[in-house]
Motif scaffolding. Structure first.
Motif, PDB file in Angstrom:
ATOM      1  N   VAL A 101       8.415  13.246   1.014  1.00 26.17           N
ATOM      2  CA  VAL A 101       8.564  12.694   2.360  1.00 26.17           C
ATOM      3  C   VAL A 101       8.260  11.145   2.420  1.00 26.17           C
ATOM      4  CG1 VAL A 101       7.725  12.758   4.752  1.00 26.17           C
ATOM      5  CG2 VAL A 101       8.483  14.902   3.378  1.00 26.17           C
ATOM      6  N   PHE A 102       7.069  10.996   1.864  1.00 25.71           N
ATOM      7  CA  PHE A 102       6.527   9.323   1.727  1.00 25.71           C
ATOM      8  C   PHE A 102       7.306   8.728   0.874  1.00 25.71           C
ATOM      9  CE2 PHE A 102       1.928  10.746   2.601  1.00 25.71           C
ATOM     10  CZ  PHE A 102       2.101  10.990   3.970  1.00 25.71           C
ATOM     11  N   ALA A 103       7.824   9.166  -0.186  1.00 23.90           N
ATOM     12  CA  ALA A 103       8.791   8.264  -1.235  1.00 23.90           C
ATOM     13  C   ALA A 103      10.216   7.964  -0.429  1.00 23.90           C
ATOM     14  CB  ALA A 103       9.289   9.149  -2.078  1.00 23.90           C
ATOM     15  N   ARG A 104      10.626   8.762   0.440  1.00 25.29           N
ATOM     16  CA  ARG A 104      11.680   8.539   1.376  1.00 25.29           C
ATOM     17  C   ARG A 104      11.433   7.532   2.375  1.00 25.29           C
ATOM     18  NH1 ARG A 104      12.318  13.111   3.527  1.00 25.29           N
ATOM     19  NH2 ARG A 104      11.875  12.680   5.776  1.00 25.29           N
ATOM     20  N   GLN A 105      10.351   7.574   2.822  1.00 25.98           N
ATOM     21  CA  GLN A 105       9.774   6.476   3.918  1.00 25.98           C
ATOM     22  C   GLN A 105       9.750   4.958   3.225  1.00 25.98           C
ATOM     23  OE1 GLN A 105       9.501   6.549   7.281  1.00 25.98           O
ATOM     24  NE2 GLN A 105      10.052   8.605   7.274  1.00 25.98           N
ATOM     25  N   THR A 106       9.173   5.029   1.922  1.00 32.79           N
ATOM     26  CA  THR A 106       8.939   3.880   1.025  1.00 32.79           C
ATOM     27  C   THR A 106      10.294   3.332   0.518  1.00 32.79           C
ATOM     28  OG1 THR A 106       6.810   4.670   0.651  1.00 32.79           O
ATOM     29  CG2 THR A 106       7.432   2.895  -0.702  1.00 32.79           C
ATOM     30  N   TRP A 107      11.058   4.036   0.250  1.00 31.12           N
ATOM     31  CA  TRP A 107      12.312   3.485  -0.650  1.00 31.12           C
ATOM     32  C   TRP A 107      13.366   3.390   0.127  1.00 31.12           C
ATOM     33  CZ3 TRP A 107      11.895   7.802  -5.117  1.00 31.12           C
ATOM     34  CH2 TRP A 107      10.801   7.621  -5.976  1.00 31.12           C
ATOM     35  N   LEU A 108      13.685   4.010   1.323  1.00 29.71           N
ATOM     36  CA  LEU A 108      14.548   3.923   2.260  1.00 29.71           C
ATOM     37  C   LEU A 108      13.898   3.824   3.667  1.00 29.71           C
ATOM     38  CD1 LEU A 108      16.589   7.168   0.935  1.00 29.71           C
ATOM     39  CD2 LEU A 108      17.332   4.579   0.488  1.00 29.71           C
ATOM     40  N   PRO A 109      13.500   2.608   3.910  1.00 29.84           N
ATOM     41  CA  PRO A 109      12.986   2.384   4.959  1.00 29.84           C
ATOM     42  C   PRO A 109      14.204   2.237   6.058  1.00 29.84           C
ATOM     43  CG  PRO A 109      12.840   0.463   3.728  1.00 29.84           C
ATOM     44  CD  PRO A 109      13.484   1.495   2.808  1.00 29.84           C
ATOM     45  N   GLY A 110      15.074   2.089   5.899  1.00 25.20           N
ATOM     46  CA  GLY A 110      16.175   1.654   6.833  1.00 25.20           C
ATOM     47  C   GLY A 110      17.022   3.276   7.158  1.00 25.20           C
ATOM     48  N   GLY A 111      16.654   3.954   6.250  1.00 27.70           N
ATOM     49  CA  GLY A 111      17.518   5.614   6.455  1.00 27.70           C
ATOM     50  C   GLY A 111      18.318   5.616   5.102  1.00 27.70           C
ATOM     51  N   TRP A 112      18.907   6.868   5.089  1.00 26.90           N
ATOM     52  CA  TRP A 112      20.037   7.096   4.067  1.00 26.90           C
ATOM     53  C   TRP A 112      21.065   6.044   3.907  1.00 26.90           C
ATOM     54  CZ3 TRP A 112      18.053  10.037   0.147  1.00 26.90           C
ATOM     55  CH2 TRP A 112      17.068  10.973   0.665  1.00 26.90           C
TER      56      TRP A 112
ATOM     57  N   PRO B 257      18.477   1.107  -1.075  1.00 23.75           N
ATOM     58  CA  PRO B 257      17.117   1.169  -1.083  1.00 23.75           C
ATOM     59  C   PRO B 257      16.244   0.171  -1.434  1.00 23.75           C
ATOM     60  CG  PRO B 257      18.341   1.831  -2.781  1.00 23.75           C
ATOM     61  CD  PRO B 257      19.383   1.689  -1.701  1.00 23.75           C
ATOM     62  N   ASP B 258      15.027   0.126  -1.122  1.00 21.97           N
ATOM     63  CA  ASP B 258      14.041  -0.962  -1.398  1.00 21.97           C
ATOM     64  C   ASP B 258      13.820  -0.839  -3.006  1.00 21.97           C
ATOM     65  OD1 ASP B 258      12.002  -2.611  -1.961  1.00 21.97           O
ATOM     66  OD2 ASP B 258      11.096  -2.488   0.215  1.00 21.97           O
ATOM     67  N   LEU B 259      14.595  -1.617  -3.889  1.00 23.20           N
ATOM     68  CA  LEU B 259      14.235  -1.634  -5.351  1.00 23.20           C
ATOM     69  C   LEU B 259      12.799  -2.081  -5.725  1.00 23.20           C
ATOM     70  CD1 LEU B 259      17.706  -2.917  -6.742  1.00 23.20           C
ATOM     71  CD2 LEU B 259      16.768  -0.655  -6.361  1.00 23.20           C
ATOM     72  N   GLY B 260      12.214  -3.222  -4.916  1.00 26.68           N
ATOM     73  CA  GLY B 260      11.211  -3.332  -5.025  1.00 26.68           C
ATOM     74  C   GLY B 260      10.096  -2.435  -5.124  1.00 26.68           C
TER      75      GLY B 260
ATOM     76  N   SER C  86       4.865   7.480  14.538  1.00 30.85           N
ATOM     77  CA  SER C  86       6.039   7.675  13.751  1.00 30.85           C
ATOM     78  C   SER C  86       5.677   7.981  12.379  1.00 30.85           C
ATOM     79  CB  SER C  86       6.851   6.307  13.835  1.00 30.85           C
ATOM     80  OG  SER C  86       6.142   5.025  13.177  1.00 30.85           O
ATOM     81  N   ALA C  87       6.717   8.483  11.658  1.00 25.75           N
ATOM     82  CA  ALA C  87       6.451   8.637  10.004  1.00 25.75           C
ATOM     83  C   ALA C  87       5.969   7.596   9.353  1.00 25.75           C
ATOM     84  CB  ALA C  87       7.648   9.373   9.496  1.00 25.75           C
ATOM     85  N   ALA C  88       6.631   6.196   9.779  1.00 29.07           N
ATOM     86  CA  ALA C  88       6.062   5.150   8.848  1.00 29.07           C
ATOM     87  C   ALA C  88       4.558   4.750   9.438  1.00 29.07           C
ATOM     88  CB  ALA C  88       7.060   3.912   9.464  1.00 29.07           C
TER      89      ALA C  88
ATOM     90  N   LEU D 102       0.823  -1.143   0.001  1.00 28.61           N
ATOM     91  CA  LEU D 102       0.038   0.142  -0.258  1.00 28.61           C
ATOM     92  C   LEU D 102       0.867   1.175   0.258  1.00 28.61           C
ATOM     93  CD1 LEU D 102      -2.830  -0.922   2.645  1.00 28.61           C
ATOM     94  CD2 LEU D 102      -3.211  -0.649   0.182  1.00 28.61           C
ATOM     95  N   LYS D 103       2.028   1.324   0.559  1.00 24.88           N
ATOM     96  CA  LYS D 103       2.860   2.496   0.715  1.00 24.88           C
ATOM     97  C   LYS D 103       3.161   2.901  -0.656  1.00 24.88           C
ATOM     98  CE  LYS D 103       4.478   1.480   5.166  1.00 24.88           C
ATOM     99  NZ  LYS D 103       5.881   1.130   6.194  1.00 24.88           N
ATOM    100  N   PRO D 104       3.811   2.185  -1.707  1.00 27.70           N
ATOM    101  CA  PRO D 104       3.780   2.712  -2.992  1.00 27.70           C
ATOM    102  C   PRO D 104       2.705   3.357  -3.518  1.00 27.70           C
ATOM    103  CG  PRO D 104       4.945   0.714  -2.888  1.00 27.70           C
ATOM    104  CD  PRO D 104       4.201   0.962  -1.645  1.00 27.70           C
TER     105      PRO D 104
END
Length: 455
Positions: A400-411, A415-418, A301-303, A130-132
């Motif tokens: 902001v949401f893309a960063r939470q979705t693509w980089l859930p572990g931080g910079w 990145p989560d390629l899926g 949290s942001a997530a 759902l996040k993407p």
């Protein structure tokens, strides 16, 4: 949503709706109004103007333009305004409340389920899908609003400025105020140019219905104004006094019962501020709410905020109802009243009350004044400026949401390629293929479950 859902059997077709017919219609609308503000406004236009002919096109547009000038959820305010036009104060309260209540009940149930099973592997798989979709929906909102709004270079400049302002940390209210002032100045400088009004039905597959002439409506352009719509200064003062009194009494009782530093008192004060300072619909409100709820108060949290938006997108009613999720998690995490679920439910109701009370006051107090200006050209310059600035705010929220979705572990993590691939696919399906919101959420949920099985 693509297409219009089947309506209830009653169809007065230009005749005056009874009180019972109106109640059934508003409840039905609150239960099926998926698709966010754009879809809800288009659905109300189709039902009220085209199918039932309860209100004329010009009256509907006039009400919509007023609601879009107000802070808060314009679709809910438009329902309140239309209900008030038809049946006075009781009609406005019923229409606005029934537009919200089904979503509130459903979101409290979903919020409870989230706290109970959100960390389960299958729950995480659903949320991963759902996040993407949420990021894609925010991008679609920015794209759709840009197509309707950015008709001049100065509007593009305002949108870019607002995006940079959000990145620089400028206050949201300052950005909106500067945009409104710029819009007013430009409208005064540009003579002989027709301002661009936001259209009532921005959903592409319903656009053709807007230009089709309709038979006479019950509340037509030249229908004598009902008695309750006549403006009077004492009535305005009474309505404002009652609205402000209700707000002061409810917030005062909460502060008296629990103290000024209590979570519920903070929620009442903050969401009143959010309701008064946020323009441009739910996507413009969310950055303001996210910053305060996550950073300032730590209610979630942001997530979790992103998970709440995903749940909000999948329910009927105004998208701003995601604040009920914020309230529920804030009350649940602090176990208000000694019971997490009870605390969450009470907090969700408190947040909803203070978020929507100003909208009812704006409509029920200001409606007669707005009706008295129905035949006077409106000043659309400030609205144009605000809408352009809101585009930049929405793009920032997507980031902001893309960063939470693509980089859930931080910079510092890979990145989560899926998730990136699914975001690109969802954005393409929404913008280029015009897939309905409901179908997109179902597809992304299914792909999330498949991903869980594979990984």
């Amino acid at each position: 949503m693509s297409g219009t859902p089947h309506a209830p059997p009653e169809d007065s077709g230009g005749a005056q709706p009874t009180w019972r017919e109106a109640l059934k219609f508003w409840f039905w609308l609150g239960c099926i109004s998926f698709g966010g503000p754009a879809g809800q406004i288009a659905l109300m236009h189709e039902e009220l103007v085209v199918r039932r002919r309860w209100i004329s096109e010009k009256r509907y547009l006039h009400a919509l333009h007023y609601c879009m000038l107000l802070p808060g959820p314009e679709a809910q305010q438009l329902a309140t305004y239309t209900g008030w036009l038809m049946h006075g104060t009781r009609g406005g309260i019923a229409a606005g409340a029934l537009f919200v209540l089904p979503s509130l009940v459903l979101l409290m149930v979903l919020s409870w389920a989230y706290t109970a099973w959100g960390q389960h592997p299958w729950g995480q798989a659903l949320l991963w899908g759902l996040k993407p979709a949420v990021t894609a929906l925010v991008l679609q909102a920015a794209h759709r609003l840009a197509l309707r709004t950015l008709k001049a270079r100065w509007l593009w400049a305002l949108a870019i400025f607002s995006l940079l302002g959000m990145l620089w940390g400028l206050p949201f209210a300052l950005i909106i105020g500067l945009a409104a002032a710029t819009g007013y100045y430009m409208s005064r400088q540009t003579t002989g140019t027709t301002p661009t009004h936001p259209t009532p039905a921005p959903v592409p597959d319903q656009g053709a219905a807007q230009t089709t002439p309709h038979p006479t409506a019950w509340l037509d352009d030249d229908t004598p104004a009902p008695a309750h719509t006549h403006y009077s200064h004492p009535r305005l003062v009474r309505a404002l006094a009652l609205g402000v009194g209700l707000w002061a009494l409810s917030l005062g009782l909460i502060a008296l019962a629990f103290g000024l530093g209590h979570t519920l008192t903070h929620m009442g004060g903050f969401f009143t501020q959010a309701a008064l300072l946020t323009f441009g619909g739910a996507y413009a409100v969310l950055p303001f709410v996210t910053q305060a709820a996550v950073v300032q108060y730590g209610w979630l949290s942001a997530a979790q905020m992103m998970d709440g938006l995903a749940l909000g997108e999948s329910t009927p009613g105004p998208l701003i109802m995601v604040v009920a999720f914020v309230g529920f998690l804030g009350g649940h995490s602090q176990a208000l009243f000694g019971h997490p679920v009870l605390g969450g439910m009470v907090a969700a109701c408190v947040v909803t009350w203070f978020t929507f009370l100003p909208s009812f006051v704006f409509i029920l107090a200001g409606g007669p004044l707005v009706e008295s200006t129905r035949h006077i050209p409106s000043l659309t310059g400030p609205l144009q400026g605000i809408m352009a600035a809101v585009i930049g705010v929405i793009v920032h929220l997507a980031g902001v949401f893309a960063r939470q979705t693509w980089l859930p572990g931080g910079w510092h993590m890979l990145p989560d390629l899926g998730a990136i691939a699914l975001t690109v696919l969802a954005t393409w399906l929404l913008i280029r293929q015009q897939l309905s919101v409901f179908k997109l959420l179902g597809l992304c949920t299914a792909l999330g479950l498949v991903w869980q099985l594979l990984i």
